[in-house]
Design an enzyme around this catalytic site. Structure first.
Site, short mmCIF file in Angstrom:
data_model
loop_
_atom_site.label_atom_id
_atom_site.label_comp_id
_atom_site.label_asym_id
_atom_site.label_seq_id
_atom_site.Cartn_x
_atom_site.Cartn_y
_atom_site.Cartn_z
CB CYS A 150 -11.78 -65.72 56.30
SG CYS A 150 -10.95 -66.42 54.86
CB CYS A 192 -8.09 -66.31 56.30
SG CYS A 192 -8.97 -65.60 54.92
CG ASP A 193 -8.44 -66.30 60.24
OD1 ASP A 193 -7.28 -65.99 59.84
OD2 ASP A 193 -9.38 -65.50 60.25
#
Lengths: 319, 319
Positions: free
Chosen positions: B142, B145-146
């Site tokens: 992701c 997200c990251d």
């Protein structure tokens, strides 16, 4: 001429979640949190509520203001440019969009490639005598948010309104209350027939037609009485209630884009369901300003994230 | 015969936000959090991630497990009946619905008036040698997200995949990375033409067609190398990368209702957009199991709240 790549207008959970996502995606968002915009302090409706028990991740619950301060800190941490001014005018007719702030409507506009409108909606109030004293001390506009708090448990409560949402709120409150009065101004409900049948069948709901509230009374700290009047007989009396819930609708804060983007009949911004896309490419809507059905802090936060990802994809495609 | 009014299947943000709302609405929800359901511990995908910086309300960030423990505590606080068993079989063909748990498929079923499916989706993995060691230590699925975390900043990164999401992830990662390789197994993209044009125009993206990853390597703590092979020339070499992002799709955990409810072509549960309503009245879906577009903890939480309010309205109407 000041230009922002992406501008967020609003200061509640939708606005700050959008800012957190866009700032972390290096889009350098600018967020206009407003200066008492729509008569509400920066942070939006949550700053007018007391404890929030149902925002996930906070088992020990916290105040609305504290939750919004935490979100604001998070937005700023990732680089959001937060401006404490109220956007009072927007022009979506050409790209880049143009916007003006309060008292600067005649100055040069700020331009921006994308806007996320997250200005929320405010519950319509009665402005009864005593309302200011007992707001969130017995008076609320959200049964789902506040019905479960201890001061309403096994107590008589009242709901004002004649539509489906008044009936839904009353039915929801019977989970907590000893009984629930519905004060209906007219001699009939506006609610759907099916909803009226459910109300009639519910032994804990008492409907008072042709009835209006005159005053909210209490011990100075908590509400415990409602002065009411029957508009047919003109008889007034005091109704013992420990809670009063307004269900007379919400006003989405859409004035600054009136006539420039499609709205629902109810005045909410029309979005493609499940997204933040509006009738104007590059103009996105998130949170209560486009949600008349769920209206919770966490649904607004989710919607703010959706708007950020929609805006990021839109802007990437423009490059 | 055990009967629950409303049953939630899942243990991530969608499941627990639904539980918080339903429990607070006095609906006494039962939540089956699973025992290593789909190979993932209770708490869902977030328990496999490290720090979460973008869940609103947590400026100081926290781990995925900590966020889910807090939500679980909140669900239990309001009275959710949490059962640590995996639901392995569900029958939606008649009311009340029937469900069975793992190893009890031949026993008497549990019955329930409504179900919220919030079993999430898991990122498809390559199961490369070294993947377990470097999962969330350089390997992720992701970018939103990251991608922003420090270990990827100004470093070479790699994305595996040939469709639109691989191109989107790569483009997103160019915000942080020094350069981004896209490893495409075939000699062409599956992605849309418009997306391919964007990739071709991006000077920081290098596409390696006919290329597969063989092994993830590093210093034992963090990823710093990817062994790759060209399937045409059979030549192998080491690619210096500090991050590897899988973009080969997600599998929504829908097996237990396969064939009983409408699904999208991609296998996700079909919901009326902007709601949790599915093709089966009384059966609701929330979170990643019905969301192939946004897939964030906060969009799942918002969706869980929506499912709770939809289910509460459905059950109230049944009474």
């Amino acid at each position: 001429m000041i230009h922002h790549k992406v501008t967020i207008i609003g200061s509640g959970p939708a606005a700050h979640t959008a800012a957190i996502y866009l700032a972390r995606a290096e889009m350098k968002p600018t967020l206009y949190e407003g200066m008492m915009a729509n008569g509400i302090a920066a942070g939006g409706q949550l700053t007018t509520t007391t404890d929030i028990e149902n925002f996930p991740g906070f088992p020990e619950s916290l105040s609305g203001s504290e939750l919004m301060e935490r979100m604001r800190k998070q937005s700023a941490k990732f680089g959001t440019n937060i401006i404490t001014e109220t956007v009072s005018k927007v022009d979506l007719s050409s790209k880049p969009f143009r916007l003006w702030t309060e008292f600067n409507e005649d100055a040069e506009p700020v331009t921006t490639d994308a806007i996320i409108l997250a200005t929320g909606a405010s519950a319509k109030r009665m402005h009864l005598p005593g309302e200011e004293t007992y707001w969130q001390q017995g008076i609320s506009a959200c049964a789902v948010c506040d019905g479960a708090v201890p001061i309403f448990r096994n107590k008589p409560l009242a709901v004002i309104g004649g539509g489906d949402s008044a009936c839904e709120e009353a039915e929801f409150l019977t989970k907590y209350a000893s009984k629930v009065y519905i004060l209906v101004r007219k001699d009939h409900f506006r609610a759907s027939v099916i909803m009226q049948r459910r109300i009639e069948k519910n032994p804990n709901i008492i409907v008072l037609f042709n009835t209006v509230a005159l005053e909210a009374k209490g011990d100075g700290k908590l509400l415990n009485m409602l002065r009411i009047k029957n508009t047919k007989s003109n008889v007034e009396n005091d109704l013992e209630v420990n809670g009063l819930f307004y269900a007379i609708g919400h006003s989405p804060a859409t004035d600054i884009v009136k006539g420039q983007v499609d709205e629902e009949e109810t005045g909410y911004i029309k979005t493609v369901p499940g997204s933040s896309l509006t009738s104007v490419p590059g103009f996105f809507a998130a949170g209560d300003v486009q949600d008349s059905r769920y209206r919770q802090a966490v649904t607004s936060a989710g919607s703010g994230c959706i708007a950020a990802l929609d805006a990021e994809r839109y802007l990437s495609a423009q490059e």
